[in-house]
Scaffold this motif. Sequence first.
Motif, mmCIF file in Angstrom:
data_model
loop_
_atom_site.group_PDB
_atom_site.id
_atom_site.type_symbol
_atom_site.label_atom_id
_atom_site.label_comp_id
_atom_site.label_asym_id
_atom_site.label_seq_id
_atom_site.Cartn_x
_atom_site.Cartn_y
_atom_site.Cartn_z
ATOM 1 N N PRO A 197 0.992 13.819 3.168
ATOM 2 C CA PRO A 197 -0.024 13.327 2.223
ATOM 3 C C PRO A 197 0.484 12.125 1.458
ATOM 4 C CG PRO A 197 1.059 15.270 1.345
ATOM 5 C CD PRO A 197 1.541 15.118 2.765
ATOM 6 N N LEU A 198 -0.402 11.237 1.089
ATOM 7 C CA LEU A 198 -0.025 10.014 0.386
ATOM 8 C C LEU A 198 -0.066 10.175 -1.124
ATOM 9 C CD1 LEU A 198 -1.724 7.309 2.628
ATOM 10 C CD2 LEU A 198 0.687 7.968 2.532
ATOM 11 N N ASP A 199 -0.413 11.361 -1.582
ATOM 12 C CA ASP A 199 -0.349 11.650 -3.017
ATOM 13 C C ASP A 199 -0.325 13.159 -3.173
ATOM 14 O OD1 ASP A 199 -0.296 11.367 -5.786
ATOM 15 O OD2 ASP A 199 -1.855 9.826 -5.792
ATOM 16 N N VAL A 200 -0.103 13.626 -4.395
ATOM 17 C CA VAL A 200 -0.136 15.052 -4.692
ATOM 18 C C VAL A 200 -1.398 15.325 -5.492
ATOM 19 C CG1 VAL A 200 1.270 14.688 -6.760
ATOM 20 C CG2 VAL A 200 1.132 16.958 -5.740
ATOM 21 N N PHE A 201 -2.057 16.408 -5.159
ATOM 22 C CA PHE A 201 -3.354 16.692 -5.766
ATOM 23 C C PHE A 201 -3.328 18.067 -6.424
ATOM 24 C CE2 PHE A 201 -4.028 13.990 -2.084
ATOM 25 C CZ PHE A 201 -4.651 12.907 -2.660
ATOM 26 N N ALA A 227 7.849 2.886 5.270
ATOM 27 C CA ALA A 227 9.200 2.372 5.049
ATOM 28 C C ALA A 227 10.169 3.492 4.700
ATOM 29 C CB ALA A 227 9.182 1.319 3.943
ATOM 30 N N PHE A 228 9.770 4.380 3.798
ATOM 31 C CA PHE A 228 10.639 5.476 3.371
ATOM 32 C C PHE A 228 10.943 6.431 4.518
ATOM 33 C CE2 PHE A 228 10.893 9.578 0.749
ATOM 34 C CZ PHE A 228 12.242 9.410 0.473
ATOM 35 N N LEU A 229 9.917 6.815 5.262
ATOM 36 C CA LEU A 229 10.117 7.712 6.395
ATOM 37 C C LEU A 229 10.927 7.038 7.496
ATOM 38 C CD1 LEU A 229 6.548 9.224 6.444
ATOM 39 C CD2 LEU A 229 8.627 10.609 6.396
ATOM 40 N N LEU A 287 8.651 5.004 -6.546
ATOM 41 C CA LEU A 287 7.497 4.101 -6.557
ATOM 42 C C LEU A 287 7.244 3.577 -7.962
ATOM 43 C CD1 LEU A 287 4.967 5.975 -4.219
ATOM 44 C CD2 LEU A 287 6.641 4.207 -3.621
ATOM 45 N N ASN A 288 7.350 4.484 -8.949
ATOM 46 C CA ASN A 288 7.198 4.107 -10.354
ATOM 47 C C ASN A 288 8.189 4.898 -11.196
ATOM 48 O OD1 ASN A 288 4.944 2.296 -10.182
ATOM 49 N ND2 ASN A 288 3.579 4.053 -9.983
ATOM 50 N N PRO A 289 9.018 4.237 -12.008
ATOM 51 C CA PRO A 289 9.870 4.965 -12.945
ATOM 52 C C PRO A 289 9.054 5.432 -14.142
ATOM 53 C CG PRO A 289 10.195 2.616 -13.206
ATOM 54 C CD PRO A 289 9.227 2.784 -12.061
ATOM 55 N N ALA A 290 9.633 6.315 -14.959
ATOM 56 C CA ALA A 290 8.942 6.814 -16.144
ATOM 57 C C ALA A 290 8.911 5.745 -17.234
ATOM 58 C CB ALA A 290 9.647 8.062 -16.665
ATOM 59 N N LYS A 291 8.053 5.945 -18.213
ATOM 60 C CA LYS A 291 8.028 5.066 -19.390
ATOM 61 C C LYS A 291 9.357 5.169 -20.119
ATOM 62 C CE LYS A 291 5.434 4.217 -23.659
ATOM 63 N NZ LYS A 291 4.266 4.666 -24.478
ATOM 64 N N SER A 292 9.866 6.391 -20.253
ATOM 65 C CA SER A 292 11.198 6.624 -20.809
ATOM 66 C C SER A 292 11.704 7.956 -20.293
ATOM 67 C CB SER A 292 11.166 6.645 -22.347
ATOM 68 O OG SER A 292 10.382 7.714 -22.822
ATOM 69 N N GLY A 293 13.025 8.075 -20.137
ATOM 70 C CA GLY A 293 13.613 9.306 -19.632
ATOM 71 C C GLY A 293 13.460 9.434 -18.124
ATOM 72 N N GLY A 294 13.589 10.675 -17.633
ATOM 73 C CA GLY A 294 13.464 10.923 -16.206
ATOM 74 C C GLY A 294 14.651 10.455 -15.396
ATOM 75 N N SER A 338 0.834 -1.202 0.000
ATOM 76 C CA SER A 338 0.000 0.000 0.000
ATOM 77 C C SER A 338 0.870 1.254 0.000
ATOM 78 C CB SER A 338 -0.926 0.007 1.219
ATOM 79 O OG SER A 338 -0.191 0.269 2.403
ATOM 80 N N ARG A 339 0.291 2.361 -0.437
ATOM 81 C CA ARG A 339 1.014 3.634 -0.420
ATOM 82 C C ARG A 339 1.437 3.988 1.005
ATOM 83 N NH1 ARG A 339 0.312 7.685 -3.895
ATOM 84 N NH2 ARG A 339 0.405 5.994 -5.412
#
Length: 352
Positions: free
Chosen positions: A348-352, A115-117, A173-180, A108-109
Amino acid sequence: MSTVKNHWKPGPRLRKPAKLMEPITDPAGWYPEELNSDEWIYRLSEEEIAEILDAVRVVEAQGVELKDITAEHFPLPSLGERLVDIRNEVMEGRGFALIRGLPVQDRSRFQNAVAFLGIGAHVGTAMCQNKDGHLLGHVKNLGGDYAKVRGYMTQSAMDFHCDSADILSLCCLNPAKSGGEHRICSSVTLYNKMLKKRPDLVKELTARFYQVRKGDIPPGETEPWERIPIFSVTDGYFAARGISAHMAKAQKVPGVPKYTEVQESAIRMYKETAPKIAIDIDFEQGDISYVSNHVMLHSRTDFDDFDEPERKRHLLRLWLSTGMRPVHPDIARMLRGVPVEGEEDPTPLDVF
């Protein structure tokens, strides 16, 4: 027993007291060809992963809020000692490190944030990153215009820069499709290269430059800008700041003096040199990076995202304080985090 081979080790610690306008000898003064990725990537063993997951369960069971997580709440009997070594390497060694192997998929997020904190709490103290009082940040493309919003909300490439903390930490958490790609260069090496070719331009960058405050103006203050030296030495320790979009934006603020021709030449040389001495890191899912903001510069290449919302590039971010390195008073003022009056949701668990 774990079969993961971990070849991580600290770099050499040769340092001489720094003097401004003289060559700097510092462990963070490296060239890309001198680095061995096996030595700056710390690969988690199965036993260490089990420690992390056990600690996450402890936090969940005790009902500890994300904002309150400390190293005491997140016991890591074996890995904790290694994290101290990693912190020391970031602050006193080559200036950066990467932890690889944290399982984030199918968790879960909230569990990933814990874990990260929790891991970060063994490295430093989390600080507010923006006017909303966020201790936990999110690097995610919201389709924003880099000219109007902070770069982490876009998919644009970013200039080499520093954040307002001792250490920047990112968790993929998720890499980009390409680049980044995550880009890092040594500001010690940048300074030394410029000093060898154009000491007159280095001298220009020891002045206090204006930069906008990203909209995060502390309560009780009104100036939309702050001033910092790009290159400085304090108590024998070198530090550098990035020449980023925030400086360019300050040039449009009423009352801020325009660059001189010599300053423009210094900025141009700085920006042209940094990419030539940088390394690119392709984030894998679960990677955690730690980068010193005093002797490293970081940036990002532009990227393409997946169409599916759940697969879009998403990094968690921490600003960590260690208090381990003396810095110029203007920089120290920035390292207090972003003061806020009250807070709604600091993690927050996401950015809005």
